[in-house]
Design an enzyme around this catalytic site. Structure first.
Site, PDB file in Angstrom:
ATOM      1  N   SER A   1       0.545 -14.265  -0.932  1.00 43.43           N
ATOM      2  CA  SER A   1       0.324 -13.868   0.624  1.00 43.43           C
ATOM      3  C   SER A   1      -0.700 -12.784   0.567  1.00 43.43           C
ATOM      4  O   SER A   1      -1.426 -12.474   1.472  1.00 43.43           O
ATOM      5  CB  SER A   1       1.362 -14.090   1.325  1.00 43.43           C
ATOM      6  OG  SER A   1       2.352 -13.040   0.769  1.00 43.43           O
TER       7      SER A   1
ATOM      8  N   HIS B   1      -5.927  -1.179  -2.430  1.00 43.54           N
ATOM      9  CA  HIS B   1      -5.545  -2.595  -1.677  1.00 43.54           C
ATOM     10  C   HIS B   1      -6.569  -3.536  -2.294  1.00 43.54           C
ATOM     11  O   HIS B   1      -6.445  -4.806  -2.177  1.00 43.54           O
ATOM     12  CB  HIS B   1      -5.458  -2.386  -0.176  1.00 43.54           C
ATOM     13  CG  HIS B   1      -5.181  -3.568   0.574  1.00 43.54           C
ATOM     14  ND1 HIS B   1      -3.945  -3.975   0.545  1.00 43.54           N
ATOM     15  CD2 HIS B   1      -5.914  -4.601   1.086  1.00 43.54           C
ATOM     16  CE1 HIS B   1      -3.849  -5.211   1.381  1.00 43.54           C
ATOM     17  NE2 HIS B   1      -4.941  -5.627   1.678  1.00 43.54           N
TER      18      HIS B   1
ATOM     19  N   CYS C   1       0.941  -1.110  -0.002  1.00 49.87           N
ATOM     20  CA  CYS C   1       0.049  -0.074   0.039  1.00 49.87           C
ATOM     21  C   CYS C   1       0.986   1.265  -0.092  1.00 49.87           C
ATOM     22  O   CYS C   1       1.915   1.130   0.828  1.00 49.87           O
ATOM     23  CB  CYS C   1      -0.783  -0.001   1.159  1.00 49.87           C
ATOM     24  SG  CYS C   1      -2.293  -0.748   0.845  1.00 49.87           S
TER      25      CYS C   1
ATOM     26  N   ASN D   1       0.672 -13.603  -9.813  1.00 45.53           N
ATOM     27  CA  ASN D   1       0.172 -15.111  -8.880  1.00 45.53           C
ATOM     28  C   ASN D   1      -0.912 -14.483  -8.128  1.00 45.53           C
ATOM     29  O   ASN D   1      -0.572 -13.262  -7.545  1.00 45.53           O
ATOM     30  CB  ASN D   1       1.394 -15.387  -7.852  1.00 45.53           C
ATOM     31  CG  ASN D   1       2.309 -16.471  -8.292  1.00 45.53           C
ATOM     32  OD1 ASN D   1       1.947 -17.276  -9.108  1.00 45.53           O
ATOM     33  ND2 ASN D   1       3.240 -16.500  -7.765  1.00 45.53           N
TER      34      ASN D   1
ATOM     35  N   HIS E   1      -3.131  -7.338  -2.167  1.00 46.41           N
ATOM     36  CA  HIS E   1      -2.766  -6.121  -2.945  1.00 46.41           C
ATOM     37  C   HIS E   1      -2.477  -6.332  -4.424  1.00 46.41           C
ATOM     38  O   HIS E   1      -1.496  -7.012  -4.451  1.00 46.41           O
ATOM     39  CB  HIS E   1      -1.747  -5.438  -2.190  1.00 46.41           C
ATOM     40  CG  HIS E   1      -1.799  -4.023  -2.742  1.00 46.41           C
ATOM     41  ND1 HIS E   1      -2.001  -2.837  -1.864  1.00 46.41           N
ATOM     42  CD2 HIS E   1      -1.554  -3.412  -3.988  1.00 46.41           C
ATOM     43  CE1 HIS E   1      -2.082  -1.435  -2.409  1.00 46.41           C
ATOM     44  NE2 HIS E   1      -1.606  -2.191  -3.929  1.00 46.41           N
TER      45      HIS E   1
HETATM   46  P1  H2U Z   1       3.974 -12.613  -4.497  1.00 49.13           P
HETATM   47  O1  H2U Z   1       2.937 -12.519  -3.747  1.00 49.13           O
HETATM   48  O2  H2U Z   1       3.213 -12.743  -6.023  1.00 49.13           O
HETATM   49  O3  H2U Z   1       4.683 -13.925  -4.610  1.00 49.13           O
HETATM   50  O4  H2U Z   1       4.707 -11.470  -4.678  1.00 49.13           O
HETATM   51  C1  H2U Z   1       5.020 -10.690  -3.379  1.00 49.13           C
HETATM   52  C2  H2U Z   1       6.630 -10.073  -3.845  1.00 49.13           C
HETATM   53  O5  H2U Z   1       6.785  -9.327  -3.004  1.00 49.13           O
HETATM   54  C3  H2U Z   1       7.727 -11.488  -3.237  1.00 49.13           C
HETATM   55  O6  H2U Z   1       8.183 -11.891  -4.262  1.00 49.13           O
HETATM   56  C4  H2U Z   1       8.171  -9.247  -2.522  1.00 49.13           C
HETATM   57  C5  H2U Z   1       8.409 -10.776  -2.006  1.00 49.13           C
HETATM   58  O7  H2U Z   1       9.511 -11.126  -2.251  1.00 49.13           O
HETATM   59  N1  H2U Z   1       8.195  -8.475  -1.249  1.00 49.13           N
HETATM   60  C6  H2U Z   1       9.173  -7.499  -1.273  1.00 49.13           C
HETATM   61  O8  H2U Z   1       9.868  -7.219  -2.104  1.00 49.13           O
HETATM   62  N2  H2U Z   1       9.319  -6.509  -0.272  1.00 49.13           N
HETATM   63  C7  H2U Z   1       8.489  -6.833   0.807  1.00 49.13           C
HETATM   64  O9  H2U Z   1       8.633  -5.788   1.873  1.00 49.13           O
HETATM   65  C8  H2U Z   1       7.574  -7.735   1.114  1.00 49.13           C
HETATM   66  C9  H2U Z   1       7.373  -8.782  -0.151  1.00 49.13           C
HETATM   67 ZN    ZN Z   2      -2.037  -2.938   0.229  1.00 47.43          ZN
END
Ligand code: H2U
Ligand code: ZN
Length: 355
Positions: free
Chosen positions: A167, A119, A50, A159, A170
């Site tokens: 997970s 979000h 966000c 994904n 957003h």
């Molecule tokens: P997915 O939920 O599609 O896997 O993508 C989330 C990505 O965001 C994941 O690859 C990254 C994770 O490594 N991420 C960051 O780069 N910084 C963060 O603070 C949390 C998640």
């Molecule tokens: Zn968000």
């Protein structure tokens, strides 16, 4: 013949899929997935995507972005400064030239692309203009990363949903730029090149014409794009999205084609959400021509949508047993899946007045 067990050949990967139409009514007593909650806030103070929020333990703060937002993945699987001169080498003394232990270093870059500051909005809930903007962002990222010396292929993918290992609800996608052509695009490069050289024609252009003649598996189409459940689909509601014109990458699309791509993506993802009346999980990604400096005239721009759900919001298809050890198998035929999707509304049930 197509009502009884049979195998279908995937022209893009040269892999077979076993189809068992007589089994579709089998009772389900196995695992049931949780239905994800649909009531998300516009802004979540605990979300790392966000606007204005902190990422990775509070060290980096997101700007107060207003449309799309791109950043380098803080937990990137690939690193740009990985030495790529050491291809096929392992630490001295650990391997010999004819060793069976083959490895190669892989430099690359991973980025995250947020679709919107909101979000709570997934792709089909974004406006036409917002989705066009997401497509333009993917195009710029592909162009910028593809131009780097060490980058020979750029994979844009999304994904979506906890069941796909995502997970965070957003709306976001990822871009991975790599030195070596990965397995899936390598298979598709080989089949497209082989067809192009042997028939002086494009594999997917010819496939598209056959599908237009058959009219059995088409889910949606507009002037420039077609979405269908491919004849050789593995996932129950898999979709292959193709440009009608022979082109190889997002950067080949003109403004009208970008609008058509946004339109068809919003429509098919709305249909997906209507199927089981939930925000439908999937992995999707674009297959664009490699960025290795060759023209790749054989490459036909397309996207795959691979959703895991089978019979309801809570029953997932498992790729286990025979699939892990022998080959992919499905019960519902591609034609039945296309029929279901075609007959669903393509206007999202939560669409906003301004979209
Ligand atoms: P997915 O939920 O599609 O896997 O993508 C989330 C990505 O965001 C994941 O690859 C990254 C994770 O490594 N991420 C960051 O780069 N910084 C963060 O603070 C949390 C998640
Ligand atoms: Zn968000």
């Amino acid at each position: 013949m197509l009502d009884t067990p049979h195998r279908r050949f995937n022209q893009l990967t040269r892999e077979w899929v076993l189809v068992s139409p007589h089994r579709a009514k089998r009772p389900w007593l196995g695992q049931v997935e949780k239905t994800p909650s649909e009531n998300l806030p516009h802004y979540d103070p605990t979300c790392y995507l966000c606007p204005g929020n902190s990422r990775v333990g509070g060290t980096i703060q997101n700007p107060k972005y207003e449309s799309t937002f791109v950043f380098d993945n803080d937990f990137a699987a690939l690193l740009p400064d990985t030495e790529h001169a050491t291809v096929r080498s392992l630490p001295a003394g650990r391997t010999t030239p004819d060793s069976l232990f083959i490895a190669e270093s892989e430099p690359g870059t991973c980025r995250v692309v947020c679709f919107s500051p909101r979000h709570d909005l997934s792709l089909p809930e974004l406006s036409q203009a917002e989705v066009e903007n997401v497509i333009r962002t993917w195009t710029e990222q592909t162009r910028e990363l593809g131009a780097l010396d060490f980058v020979n292929y750029v994979q844009v993918f999304e994904n979506k949903g906890a069941v796909m290992g995502c997970s965070n609800p957003h709306p976001h996608s990822q871009v991975w730029a790599v030195h070596h052509l990965p397995n899936e695009p390598t298979k598709e490069l080989n089949t497209q090149q082989h067809y192009w050289q042997n028939r002086q024609s494009c594999l997917l252009c010819d496939y598209l014409s056959e599908e237009l003649r058959a009219q059995e598996r088409i889910v949606a189409q507009n002037e420039d794009f077609i979405a269908l459940v491919p004849f050789w689909a593995v996932w129950p509601f898999e979709i292959l999205l193709m440009s009608k014109r022979h082109c190889g990458a997002l950067s080949d699309l003109d403004q009208l084609e970008v609008a058509s791509l946004a339109d068809i993506m919003r429509r098919i993802t709305a249909k997906y959400d209507h199927l089981f009346e939930i925000s439908f999980p999937y992995s999707m990604g674009f297959h664009q021509r490699p960025t290795d400096g060759h023209a790749h005239d054989e490459w036909h721009f397309h996207a795959h949508f691979y959703p895991p759900l089978l019979r309801s919001a809570t029953v997932k298809k498992f790729m286990v047993g025979y699939e892990m050890l022998a080959e992919a198998q499905r019960d519902l035929t591609a034609e039945q899946a296309a029929d279901r999707l075609r007959n669903l509304s393509d206007v999202h049930y939560r669409s906003r007045k301004d979209s």
